[in-house]
Design an enzyme around this catalytic site. Structure first.
Site, PDB file in Angstrom:
ATOM      1  CG  HIS A 463     -22.414  98.467 129.971  1.00 32.76           C
ATOM      2  ND1 HIS A 463     -21.649  97.559 129.284  1.00 32.76           N
ATOM      3  CD2 HIS A 463     -21.895  98.498 131.231  1.00 32.76           C
ATOM      4  CE1 HIS A 463     -20.721  97.058 130.085  1.00 32.76           C
ATOM      5  NE2 HIS A 463     -20.849  97.625 131.269  1.00 32.76           N
ATOM      6  CD  GLU A 464     -22.787 101.144 133.870  1.00 36.21           C
ATOM      7  OE1 GLU A 464     -22.923 100.395 134.869  1.00 36.21           O
ATOM      8  OE2 GLU A 464     -21.733 101.202 133.217  1.00 36.21           O
ATOM      9  CG  HIS A 467     -23.480  96.060 135.223  1.00 39.69           C
ATOM     10  ND1 HIS A 467     -22.861  94.832 135.298  1.00 39.69           N
ATOM     11  CD2 HIS A 467     -22.598  96.878 134.585  1.00 39.69           C
ATOM     12  CE1 HIS A 467     -21.667  94.905 134.736  1.00 39.69           C
ATOM     13  NE2 HIS A 467     -21.483  96.130 134.285  1.00 39.69           N
ATOM     14  CG  HIS A 470     -26.275  90.178 137.182  1.00 37.78           C
ATOM     15  ND1 HIS A 470     -24.922  90.081 136.968  1.00 37.78           N
ATOM     16  CD2 HIS A 470     -26.665  88.934 137.568  1.00 37.78           C
ATOM     17  CE1 HIS A 470     -24.516  88.832 137.194  1.00 37.78           C
ATOM     18  NE2 HIS A 470     -25.557  88.127 137.566  1.00 37.78           N
TER      19      HIS A 470
END
Length: 675
Positions: A463-464, A467, A470
């Site tokens: 998940h991190e 990010h 991104h």
């Protein structure tokens, strides 16, 4: 010389002393105000370049210094840093208001905005102008002078209260520990958990075992400890953070934050704080958010109730538990899951050595986006446990730096997050590449074992890292539109979509290898992981919806002045989602850092909102292959690299070819039948 005031590329962590921060921030604010003054008092006609672009570039040094300071206040803080944070936060709030309430500057921005149709701006330029104009109008530029003064006072108070809230939660987390000296009280706990607890006790010069409220200690204890009284003791301690009669009580802080946010919204012409926040999001209005949450609630609640009843029956048959309590859920849930799927988290952990999982994330990014990650000592890190990586593309071009920080420390807040130390932007034709960081709290290696992750921690890391991608792949002209500078209900798409790879055989084969033997994870385990993915999904969905509804109740309330009792208000907000009996000693709001310290106020719904996007997006990958380069390139070019340069729905439709369909999420969650 103050290292923060020298020109630097990567943060010079090893040169920085705590005493450097205050003078550096003060000087950087003064310098930024001079830059703003030069723009606002310029005699030439306002243009896109000399006003809008100049404003976007202003305060670069201040941005860099404050990103270092506040990131360390989360990941490596101490009393001295916290004291500085309390002092400088009002300065920064005042600085922000000095910009948005500067009438001459707004006049120039408005002049450019009024002629936007004649300027032939490209999409990104038009978005920057729109964003800047709104940042003024949404933050008081059109107010009378007396109202502007009121706004400044409110913002200064909110900055102080938000810091205070976070300090109290961290202090409460650090203040509690469960010291066990009788080995029989460890019944049910895995060897690795016991070993970590023993190591912690030794560090504190105690006999026996020590457990804390840090997630790597708390979660295994609540999941495996057979001693129900001790589980209750831990759960009560966790749930009363900020809700005790001591100097860390957050009840008044919560009420003050909510009331001030409401006053601020009213001052700016909005009904509530939620109306103010959501005007600038994909969801647009509180009504749409509540409709979205309540629609999911209708679909999830029957499944959640069935799951809860089943779990209650199971606990009664197994141990004679007549009333399932909050401190029982994880314990009996794990036992039931193991029974239903023959899936034991402890059997999985040896296949998820932290270093292997991280390398797996890197390898997946390589397959999808042709990136390569190599350890580098070219740049400083802020702690010995932090590793720095240089990110390169297929042609060996430098793409970004990535810092990775994975274990709990006393000066580090709980949870997991991604952040940035330097934004990507193009200045004078040079593409300045970003410096990104991911911070988590995973179990530390022990004397006999490396850091072995639970499957939940594996998905947290992905998940991190989503990010981080991104941020790493950002490729825009202007820093304020770069990377994760997107609508809050769009920002979770890149993170949540990457979690899907953790459930896929083809992806797990890359990294899920036994830390001792190197044996690949047995395919029967992979099948069980996939089969159990929807275990208690109704209850999990209800839990997330309860947080979103609590947030909307706090921030969409028409008259928060009438709220006197935090616990009573919270209980009412939870009424439609409650399964477990309420616990009088506990309160979630007083430690709900996402909405009272982080940026999720009136935005917690975005996790579920983004789940709709990520389920729909991953369905596209699955149709053509999870490593399909064409689809990955479309995702990179239309989502990851574009930041906030266009409206999120337009970017999503360009990637997907259509608007997202919520059925993909409901099918994945097992809440409706797959067709």
């Amino acid at each position: 010389m103050n290292p923060l005031l020298e020109k630097f590329n990567a943060a010079p962590f090893q040169k920085i002393e705590v005493a450097n921060y205050k003078p550096a921030i003060k000087e950087a604010i003064d310098q930024a105000l001079e830059e703003i003054e030069a723009i606002s008092k310029a005699s030439d006609t306002p243009t896109f370049e000399n006003t809008v672009v100049a404003l976007d570039n202003a305060g670069e040094q201040l941005d860099r210094i404050t990103s270092i300071f506040f990131n360390l206040n989360s990941a490596e803080t101490n009393e001295e840093i916290q004291s500085i944070a309390r002092e400088i936060s009002p300065w920064l709030s005042e600085f922000k208001n000095d910009i948005t309430l500067n009438a001459a500057l707004f006049s120039r921005i408005r002049s450019v905005y009024d002629q936007k149709e004649q300027l032939n701006l490209n999409t990104e330029q038009a978005m920057l102008l729109e964003k800047q104009y709104k940042s003024f109008t949404r933050n008081g530029a059109n107010l009378e002078e007396s109202a502007k003064t009121t706004l400044r006072n409110i913002d200064a108070q909110l900055a102080k209260l938000s810091l205070e809230f976070g300090e109290h939660v961290l202090a409460e987390t650090n203040a509690f520990s469960l010291h066990i000296t009788d080995e029989k009280d460890l019944e049910g706990l895995p060897e690795g958990t016991k070993e970590a607890a023993k190591m912690l006790a030794q560090q504190r010069e105690l006999d026996g075992w020590v457990f804390t409220l840090d997630y790597p200690s708390y979660v295994p204890f609540m999941t495996y400890a057979a001693n129900r009284d001790l589980r209750k003791k831990m759960a009560l301690a966790f749930g009363r953070k900020g809700f005790q009669s001591n100097e860390n009580n957050n009840e008044e802080t919560v009420l003050n934050i909510v009331k001030l946010r409401h006053q601020r919204a009213n001052l700016l012409g909005y009904k509530t704080h939620a109306h103010f926040v959501l005007e600038d999001r994909m969801a647009e209005t509180p009504e749409k958010v509540l409709s979205f949450l309540n629609d999911l609630l209708v679909k999830a609640k029957p499944a959640a109730q069935r799951e809860f009843d089943h779990l209650s029956d199971y606990a009664q048959k197994l141990d004679g538990i007549t009333q399932l309590e909050k401190w029982d859920g994880a314990y009996y849930g794990e036992k039931l899951k193991k029974e239903l799927y023959s899936l034991d988290q402890e059997l999985l952990k040896p296949y998820f050595k932290l270093e292997n999982v991280l390398q797996g994330a890197f390898d997946i990014a390589g397959k999808l986006y042709q990136l390569r990650f190599e350890v580098t000592e070219d740049i400083d890190t802020y702690h010995e446990e932090v590793t720095a990586y240089k990110v390169l593309d297929e042609q060996e071009n430098f793409v970004a730096y990535l810092y990775a920080d994975f274990h709990p420390r006393p000066g580090k807040r709980n949870g997991a997050w991604m952040t940035s130390y330097k934004s990507q932007q193009i200045i004078a034709g040079v593409n300045e590449r970003p410096h990104i960081s991911i911070v988590c709290n995973f179990t530390k290696p022990t004397a006999t074992k490396p850091s072995l992750l639970t499957f939940n921690e594996v998905t947290t890391l992905f998940h991190e890292f989503g990010h981080a991608l991104h941020g790493i792949l950002a490729n825009t002209t202007y820093k304020s539109l770069s990377g994760t500078s997107v609508s809050w209900d769009f920002v979770e798409l890149p993170s949540q979509v990457l979690e899907n790879w953790c459930y896929e055989e083809e992806a797990l084969a890359l990294f899920a290898k036994h830390y001792e033997t190197g044996e690949a994870i047995p395919m029967e385990y992979v099948a069980k992981i996939k089969k159990s993915a929807n275990f208690h999904e109704g209850m999990q969905t209800l839990r997330q919806l309860s947080f979103g509804l609590l947030d909307m109740n706090w921030h969409g309330h028409q008259n928060p002045e009438s709220i006197e009792d935090v616990k009573a208000f919270e209980t009412q907000a939870f009424s439609s989602t409650q399964l477990y009996p309420s616990v009088a000693e506990n309160c979630m709001s007083t430690a709900f850092s996402h909405i009272f310290q982080g940026g999720y106020s009136a935005g917690y719904y975005s996790y579920k909102w983004a789940e709709v996007l990520d389920a729909d997006a991953f369905e596209y990958f699955k149709e053509v292959g999870i490593f399909n380069r064409e689809v990955a390139t479309k995702f990179k070019d239309n989502v990851l690299s574009k930041g906030g340069t266009e409206k999120p729905m337009e970017l999503y439709k360009r990637f997907r070819g259509q608007e997202p369909n919520s059925d993909a999420l409901l099918k994945r969650a097992g809440l409706i039948e797959a067709q």
